[in-house]
Scaffold this motif. Structure first.
Motif, PDB file in Angstrom:
ATOM      1  N   VAL A 160     -18.914 -15.825   7.912  1.00 15.49           N
ATOM      2  CA  VAL A 160     -17.961 -15.266   8.877  1.00 15.49           C
ATOM      3  C   VAL A 160     -16.562 -15.218   8.260  1.00 15.49           C
ATOM      4  CG1 VAL A 160     -16.753 -15.785  11.042  1.00 15.49           C
ATOM      5  CG2 VAL A 160     -19.269 -15.868  10.945  1.00 15.49           C
ATOM      6  N   GLY A 164     -14.280 -11.879   7.466  1.00 10.24           N
ATOM      7  CA  GLY A 164     -12.911 -11.686   7.929  1.00 10.24           C
ATOM      8  C   GLY A 164     -11.984 -11.303   6.791  1.00 10.24           C
ATOM      9  N   GLU A 170     -14.598 -11.129  12.772  1.00  3.54           N
ATOM     10  CA  GLU A 170     -15.318 -12.388  12.570  1.00  3.54           C
ATOM     11  C   GLU A 170     -16.222 -12.725  13.755  1.00  3.54           C
ATOM     12  OE1 GLU A 170     -12.898 -15.624  11.332  1.00  3.54           O
ATOM     13  OE2 GLU A 170     -11.930 -14.491   9.714  1.00  3.54           O
TER      14      GLU A 170
END
Lengths: 242, 59
Positions: A160, A164, A170
């Motif tokens: 995640v 991002g 995310e």
């Protein structure tokens, strides 16, 4: 270089570069030759200069060691020595050699930092990134994290964060990884590789016509892309002559 | 939010292999033997050659 979703085969045209040359790549994050091959492909395309056609690159999943635990404890040498039954000294020498080859491609491999892990979730993340137009960025980010930074590419939270960093949402990535919505696409890629007879990675398919196996030199990639464009011109000529 | 459109074959971009007669290689292969990773084992070619029969196991 562009990356766009494909919904159908290109329509016949007299302009061989009217649609991007497609390059489909079966690859795993935990594959030293895949990162090197990626660089060689990029070098080959760059070498074409103004003659380079637009290309559409899509990465497909290939899990080299599906039995690897997500949280393997130990060094890369430990993993390879135990998993493959090779003497530790021999493993170190081999890793030193591939590190040198990677350096020739401009890559800084740090096997001393590497965290071996299961890459299934990383492949799901790459499919999510493909759906959102950021697959190439995430692929590069994960390769660099794995081979250079000693980053973990098997856990949802790490994936995640990497997502991002390349501009993906995310929260959406976390939801996608937790509900496994891309798992079937990963499995389909792996099954398709088997159906094609692809046994090793990286494996590149150029314009659905040419297969390129392994971390070939840059000039091979440049040549095959040029050949694909020439084939399109030949095909258009034959169609026009009918 | 768009979802993956499936495999390349499903999208019409690549040949469809068949379960009854899997395509060992539906593509025209280009290039000499080069290092690949197979079943968790990566091959390192003997320097400077890139021939498969000169490769040794890496990992």
């Amino acid at each position: 270089m562009t990356e766009t979703a494909r919904d159908a085969a290109p329509e016949p045209t007299t302009d061989p570069t009217a649609t991007p040359v497609t390059i489909d790549i079966w690859s795993d994050i935990a594959c030293p030759w895949c990162y090197i091959g990626k660089r060689h492909l990029e070098e080959g395309l760059a070498a074409l200069g103004e003659d380079a056609p637009a290309v559409e690159i899509t990465y497909h999943s290939f899990e080299l060691a599906p039995d690897t635990p997500v949280d393997f404890e130990g060094s890369e040498v430990d993993f390879l020595a135990h998993h493959k039954g090779l003497p530790a000294d021999q493993v170190r020498q081999m890793l030193d050699r591939v590190t040198g080859i990677a350096a020739q491609a401009g890559l800084d491999y740090r096997f001393d930092r590497l965290q071996h892990t299961k890459t299934l979730k990383a492949h799901e993340a790459l499919h999510h990134a493909l759906a959102h137009g950021r697959q190439l960025e995430l692929k590069e980010r994960l390769f660099h994290a794995y081979f250079t930074e000693g980053g973990h590419v098997g856990r949802v939270e790490d994936l995640v964060r990497y997502a991002g960093e390349v501009g993906l949402d995310e929260n959406e990535m976390r939801a996608a990884l937790e509900d496994g919505r891309h798992a079937s696409a990963v499995a389909a890629d792996i099954a398709q590789a088997a159906a094609y007879g692809i046994q090793g990675v990286p494996f590149f398919v150029v314009d659905g016509r040419y297969g390129v196996s392994g971390a070939q030199p840059a000039e091979v990639f440049a040549e095959v892309v040029q050949r694909a464009v020439a084939d399109r011109a030949d095909d258009a000529g034959e169609d026009g002559a009918r | 939010m768009s979802e993956p459109t499936g495999t390349p074959a499903a999208r019409g971009a690549l040949p469809h292999p068949t379960a009854e007669r899997p395509a060992a290689s539906p593509f025209t292969l280009v290039g000499a033997a080069a290092p690949v990773c197979v079943d968790g084992v990566c091959e390192l070619p003997a320097e400077p050659a890139r021939r498969a029969d000169e490769a040794e196991p890496l990992v």
